[in-house]
Design an enzyme around this catalytic site. Structure first.
Site, PDB file in Angstrom:
ATOM      1  N   CYS A 172       4.020  -3.268   2.098  1.00 30.51           N
ATOM      2  CA  CYS A 172       3.669  -2.219   1.057  1.00 30.51           C
ATOM      3  C   CYS A 172       2.135  -1.999   1.377  1.00 30.51           C
ATOM      4  CB  CYS A 172       3.746  -2.642  -0.244  1.00 30.51           C
ATOM      5  SG  CYS A 172       5.261  -3.451  -0.597  1.00 30.51           S
ATOM      6  N   ILE A 173       1.129  -2.974   1.284  1.00 31.78           N
ATOM      7  CA  ILE A 173      -0.336  -2.613   1.289  1.00 31.78           C
ATOM      8  C   ILE A 173      -0.644  -2.129   2.465  1.00 31.78           C
ATOM      9  CG2 ILE A 173      -2.293  -3.601   0.473  1.00 31.78           C
ATOM     10  CD1 ILE A 173      -0.252  -3.423  -1.730  1.00 31.78           C
TER      11      ILE A 173
END
Ligand code: SAJ
Length: 439
Positions: free
Chosen positions: A276-277
């Site tokens: 995600c990040i």
């Protein structure tokens, strides 16, 4: 006169709507299970036949959804799964939960969303509501999904069918915030789309947060994860600056964290891993580039985070140098390969970059990770060492990349010749221990 919207709302509120989830991964399967448990008849569609065979046998492959949760739903006929997109033909409510990775070029890969939308478009009919959950750049739902759905028909969004975006906030392994109780942002292409999608999700989820448009919902998710990526970049740069100043960044962060308001603790590390990040913010910067705008915070944070593996290798070199050794010919043991502690997920893990860089400098590299028995990346492959104690003793330097909680760090420091600690796992930050060099 009863409108399409009224009829659909009645179906949704009476749990009579047939629901389909496209993509049965760590987002789609929990969503299907929560709606099934709320009384919906849910069909999950995924191209991976192994997944379908397991689910049809009442077995789960997602830890957050135990088989004991799936089997009763399958036995009751509340949840079924298939590889066949024709299951969409009588669907009333469809959630799209497919991956949105990055291409090798660093550009967004929307091929999964496109493929799912093309399949769905064949079955689009009046009285249908569709929610896209896959993290993507603002505008995807309106510019890409809506266009694809309506390119071969004259159905009107917000009147004949309803389309919205709702970002997934699944954090695998987390037990306090789950798919059921996590606040769920939902924004539609039109106000009626927002209303219908929110009414649907509100049937099964505890806290639906309706916003005014799909773009607001798309952007909220990107703010959430860009906030995290930029703050991790900030604290990584603080680590580099403190190193130049000869100040212990870990002590500085702990001191700042005593502030009861206006501060949120992040910690330095060997880089930015996960699915995600490191990825979501680049969807935003990519979109803004197409609008001739440079998202400078994202680009700078990405540059700093991406450089951390190299910074770690420099630290290893500094440690060896204290013993008049070079990287070339030294044996380095990397501890922890997963992208964060106590999980077996390797995606975008900085450990892979650190190992690659050490090998480029002709170091002999081995690794240990209790959750990951084998690593293969680019042109190399390694198995996790069997005898951790012996490996720690043999190594010229032990490099702690992921601080799994089941390591005995005191014993590791005791047995090692030298330790580079990128997570303050040993507690010896600020060079307070002769053997330990920390970020
Ligand atoms: N990291 C740091 N320093 C920090 C925090 C993280 O270096 O202070 C590193 C981690 O080691 C890892 C990477 O950043 O390599 C990402 O870590 P993460 O804690 O953000 O974990 P993720 O990738 O699993 O992020 C997910 C996200 N959840 C969703 O997108 C739904 C994120 O929004 C959550 O905040 C995060 O989980 C969480 O809090 O666990």
């Amino acid at each position: 006169m009863t409108t399409t919207k009224d009829t659909l709302l009645q179906k949704l509120e009476a749990n009579e709507a047939k629901m389909v989830v496209l993509g049965l991964g760590y987002v789609g399967l929990p969503l299907a299970a929560v709606f099934g448990e709320s009384g919906f008849h849910v069909t999950g569609i995924d191209p991976d036949k192994n997944k379908i065979d397991q689910l049809q046998a009442g077995e789960s492959y997602i830890p957050d959804v135990p088989s004991a949760e799936i089997k009763p739903l399958v036995d009751k006929g509340q949840f079924r799964s298939s590889t066949d997109f024709a299951e969409l033909k009588d669907a009333d409510a469809v959630s799209i939960c497919v991956p949105t990775p990055l291409r090798k070029t660093g550009d967004p890969d929307l091929s999964y969303i496109l493929a799912a939308t093309e399949d769905l478009a064949q079955y689009l009919h009046p009285g249908m509501v569709i929610v896209l959950e896959s993290t993507t750049y603002p505008g995807t739902t309106r510019e890409l999904v809506l266009d694809k759905l309506t390119e071969n028909n004259d159905l009107e969004v917000g009147k004949d069918f309803f389309l919205a975006f709702s970002p997934e906030r699944v954090d695998p392994g987390r037990e306090d915030w789950t798919t059921k109780n996590m606040p769920k942002v939902i924004g539609g292409i039109t106000p009626d789309c927002s209303e219908v999608a929110s009414a649907w999700y509100g049937q099964a989820l505890e806290n639906v947060v309706m916003v005014s448009s799909a773009e607001v919902a798309e952007m909220a998710k990107l703010l959430e994860n860009t906030f995290r990526m930029v703050n991790i970049g900030l604290v990584n740069e603080m680590a580099v600056m403190c190193d130049r100043l000869g100040v212990d960044v870990w002590e500085v962060i702990d001191a700042a964290a005593t502030k009861p308001f206006g501060f949120m603790k992040f910690t330095p590390g060997p880089g930015l891993g996960g699915h995600c990040i490191p990825i979501d913010p680049l969807y935003l910067s990519w979109k803004l580039k197409s609008l001739n705008y440079t998202a400078r915070f994202i680009e700078l944070a990405s540059e700093i985070n991406t450089n951390m593996p190299r910074y770690v290798v420099d630290k290893v070199q500094d440690a060896l140098n204290q013993h008049a050794k070079s990287l070339n010919g030294s044996h380095i043991l990397v501890l922890g390969a997963a992208y964060k502690p106590d999980i077996d997920d390797l995606r975008e893990s900085p450990a892979l970059d650190v190992i690659g860089l050490l090998r480029e400098k002709q170091a002999t590299v081995s690794y240990h990770d209790p959750y990951i028995p084998h690593l293969s990346h680019e042109d190399w492959a390694l198995d996790s060492v069997d005898d951790l104690t012996a490996a720690v003793k043999d190594a010229d330097c032990v490099c702690i990349i992921t601080n799994h909680s089941n390591y005995d760090y005191a014993a590791i420091v005791e047995a090692a010749k030298q330790v580079v600690d990128t997570r303050n796992a040993t507690g010896h930050s600020g060079n307070t221990h002769p053997k330990v060099l920390s970020l």
